[in-house]
Design a protein around this motif. Structure first.
Motif, PDB file in Angstrom:
ATOM      1  N   TYR A  23       1.100  -1.171  -0.090  1.00 31.57           N
ATOM      2  CA  TYR A  23      -0.052   0.045   0.035  1.00 31.57           C
ATOM      3  C   TYR A  23       0.851   1.176   0.224  1.00 31.57           C
ATOM      4  O   TYR A  23       1.203   1.765   1.000  1.00 31.57           O
ATOM      5  N   SER A  25       0.696   4.170  -0.927  1.00 30.44           N
ATOM      6  CA  SER A  25       0.480   5.757  -0.396  1.00 30.44           C
ATOM      7  C   SER A  25       0.355   5.557   0.905  1.00 30.44           C
ATOM      8  O   SER A  25       0.829   6.605   1.562  1.00 30.44           O
ATOM      9  N   SER A  26      -0.179   4.804   1.781  1.00 30.42           N
ATOM     10  CA  SER A  26       0.047   4.638   2.972  1.00 30.42           C
ATOM     11  C   SER A  26       1.415   4.574   3.617  1.00 30.42           C
ATOM     12  O   SER A  26       1.546   5.219   4.490  1.00 30.42           O
ATOM     13  N   SER A  43      -1.786  11.109   0.041  1.00 28.79           N
ATOM     14  CA  SER A  43      -1.869   9.754  -0.203  1.00 28.79           C
ATOM     15  C   SER A  43      -2.930   9.594  -1.434  1.00 28.79           C
ATOM     16  O   SER A  43      -2.793   8.967  -2.331  1.00 28.79           O
ATOM     17  N   LYS A  44      -3.849  10.615  -1.595  1.00 29.46           N
ATOM     18  CA  LYS A  44      -4.841  10.533  -2.807  1.00 29.46           C
ATOM     19  C   LYS A  44      -3.949  10.801  -3.986  1.00 29.46           C
ATOM     20  O   LYS A  44      -4.066  10.174  -5.090  1.00 29.46           O
ATOM     21  N   ASP A  47      -1.934   7.757  -5.047  1.00 27.07           N
ATOM     22  CA  ASP A  47      -3.235   6.888  -5.743  1.00 27.07           C
ATOM     23  C   ASP A  47      -3.358   7.053  -7.006  1.00 27.07           C
ATOM     24  O   ASP A  47      -3.457   6.214  -7.809  1.00 27.07           O
ATOM     25  N   ASN A  48      -3.891   8.511  -7.058  1.00 22.56           N
ATOM     26  CA  ASN A  48      -4.131   8.859  -8.404  1.00 22.56           C
ATOM     27  C   ASN A  48      -3.249   8.928  -9.384  1.00 22.56           C
ATOM     28  O   ASN A  48      -3.367   8.355 -10.551  1.00 22.56           O
ATOM     29  N   GLN A  50      -0.863   6.522  -9.465  1.00 20.05           N
ATOM     30  CA  GLN A  50      -0.615   5.010  -9.772  1.00 20.05           C
ATOM     31  C   GLN A  50      -1.565   4.577 -10.795  1.00 20.05           C
ATOM     32  O   GLN A  50      -1.439   4.068 -11.744  1.00 20.05           O
ATOM     33  N   MET A  67      -7.612  -3.054  -3.130  1.00 21.41           N
ATOM     34  CA  MET A  67      -6.855  -1.974  -3.839  1.00 21.41           C
ATOM     35  C   MET A  67      -7.251  -2.210  -5.393  1.00 21.41           C
ATOM     36  O   MET A  67      -6.591  -1.147  -5.953  1.00 21.41           O
ATOM     37  N   LYS A  70      -9.936   1.100  -7.420  1.00 23.20           N
ATOM     38  CA  LYS A  70      -9.688   2.217  -8.008  1.00 23.20           C
ATOM     39  C   LYS A  70      -9.149   2.169  -9.515  1.00 23.20           C
ATOM     40  O   LYS A  70      -9.462   2.752 -10.506  1.00 23.20           O
ATOM     41  N   TYR A  71      -8.602   0.712  -9.743  1.00 25.55           N
ATOM     42  CA  TYR A  71      -8.185   0.585 -11.081  1.00 25.55           C
ATOM     43  C   TYR A  71      -9.333   0.075 -11.696  1.00 25.55           C
ATOM     44  O   TYR A  71      -9.293   0.733 -12.852  1.00 25.55           O
ATOM     45  N   GLN A 194       1.381   0.923   6.593  1.00 24.39           N
ATOM     46  CA  GLN A 194       0.108   0.184   5.948  1.00 24.39           C
ATOM     47  C   GLN A 194      -0.207  -0.837   6.732  1.00 24.39           C
ATOM     48  O   GLN A 194      -1.059  -1.631   6.169  1.00 24.39           O
TER      49      GLN A 194
END
Length: 301
Positions: A23, A25-26, A43-44, A47-48, A50, A67, A70-71, A194
């Protein structure tokens, strides 16, 4: 920094499967000394990036269903592959056929502060003070020399409990044999980075080999134990509660032992790499790297 391969592939538009078994971002925001709002924003952003980068280069192979959302929402190809072990290593593995195995405790994971190594020492000290007839073995696996020194210094500071020892690390295929004599497995991960989202690999190993799990009540770890194993989890500062759990399991009666072994049998129908993750990764690879097409003359399309 984000994995260099992801950034490079994005710049070169290469076809890549981004393997996301952390994880990130965490993990990265835990290293930032900043207000919570800044950490949340960072963190956002991670994630965005990635997800955006992955959609451009190919697809992602992630370690957990949570996880993948979002993908999927972004239309990026994704597979899910938890760190399940291979079935082959467990085919001939059996439980030790004696009640004494529940007096033997093991920790197979990394020994470091984030993974609760000091709490393990404190636990051993308390069990010894209470006169519990148990032995705690720790696989010698430190991430670096600094953590190893911290461990040695702390063991000496706490009086070098006689029920605690280090044992040699073994390769993954030898884990079932290593666990055979034990009845209790420790997982003491702390509330950092994480860890609330992670399921340590050792939990799969403990569950498959019929060990009762004693450890800290991190979110994902708790969910795993409730679904796949028999165990007791406590707050990371609750050393007394953890010692009580070890004591109760060390005196387990036949009815509870049967429940533990039944849970292990059920785990063996769900937690092997061969039974799901392998096929899902193969599907993703075929989607990202489709077989070459040839015309009638044998020319590659």
């Amino acid at each position: 920094m984000l994995p260099i391969a992801l950034v490079w592939a994005t710049l070169t538009r290469g076809r890549v499967v981004y393997d996301v078994h952390e994880y990130y971002s965490s993990y990265y925001v835990s290293k930032i000394s900043a207000p919570k709002t800044i950490k949340t924003l960072a963190s956002k952003m991670i994630d965005n990036f990635q997800v955006w980068a992955t959609k451009r280069i190919g697809g992602a192979n992630v370690v957990a269903t949570a996880m993948s959302v979002k993908y999927i929402n972004a239309g990026a190809p994704v597979s899910i592959s938890p760190n399940f072990p291979l079935r082959k290593a467990y085919d001939k593995a059996t439980f030790a056929n004696d009640m004494e195995r529940f007096r033997r405790v093991i920790h197979t994971g990394t020994l470091s502060e984030p993974y609760g190594m000091k709490s393990i020492v404190d636990l051993a000290v308390l069990c010894e003070q209470r006169g519990y007839e148990i032995a705690i073995d720790l696989v010698r696996r430190f991430p670096n020399a600094h953590q190893e020194k911290l461990f040695v210094d702390y063991v000496n500071e706490r009086g070098r409990p006689s029920n605690l020892r280090l044992i040699p690390a073994v390769t993954a295929d030898k884990i079932p044999s290593l666990l055979t004599p034990y009845g209790i497995g420790l997982s003491m991960i702390t509330k950092t980075g994480q860890n609330d989202l992670a399921v340590p690999t050792k939990l799969y190993e403990y569950a498959l080999m019929g060990l009762a799990i004693v450890g800290t009540d991190r979110t994902a770890q708790k969910e795993f134990v409730e679904e796949h194993a028999i165990g007791r989890l406590c707050g990371e500062q609750d050393i007394e509660g953890l010692a009580d759990a070890i004591y109760l399991f060390s005196r387990a009666e036949q009815e509870q032992i049967v429940k533990i072994e039944e849970a292990a049998a059920l785990a063996k129908t769900k937690l092997f790499w061969d039974d799901g993750p392998e096929a899902d990764v193969q599907r993703l690879l075929a989607e990202i790297f489709p077989p070459a097409q040839f015309d009638e003359a044998g020319n590659r399309g």
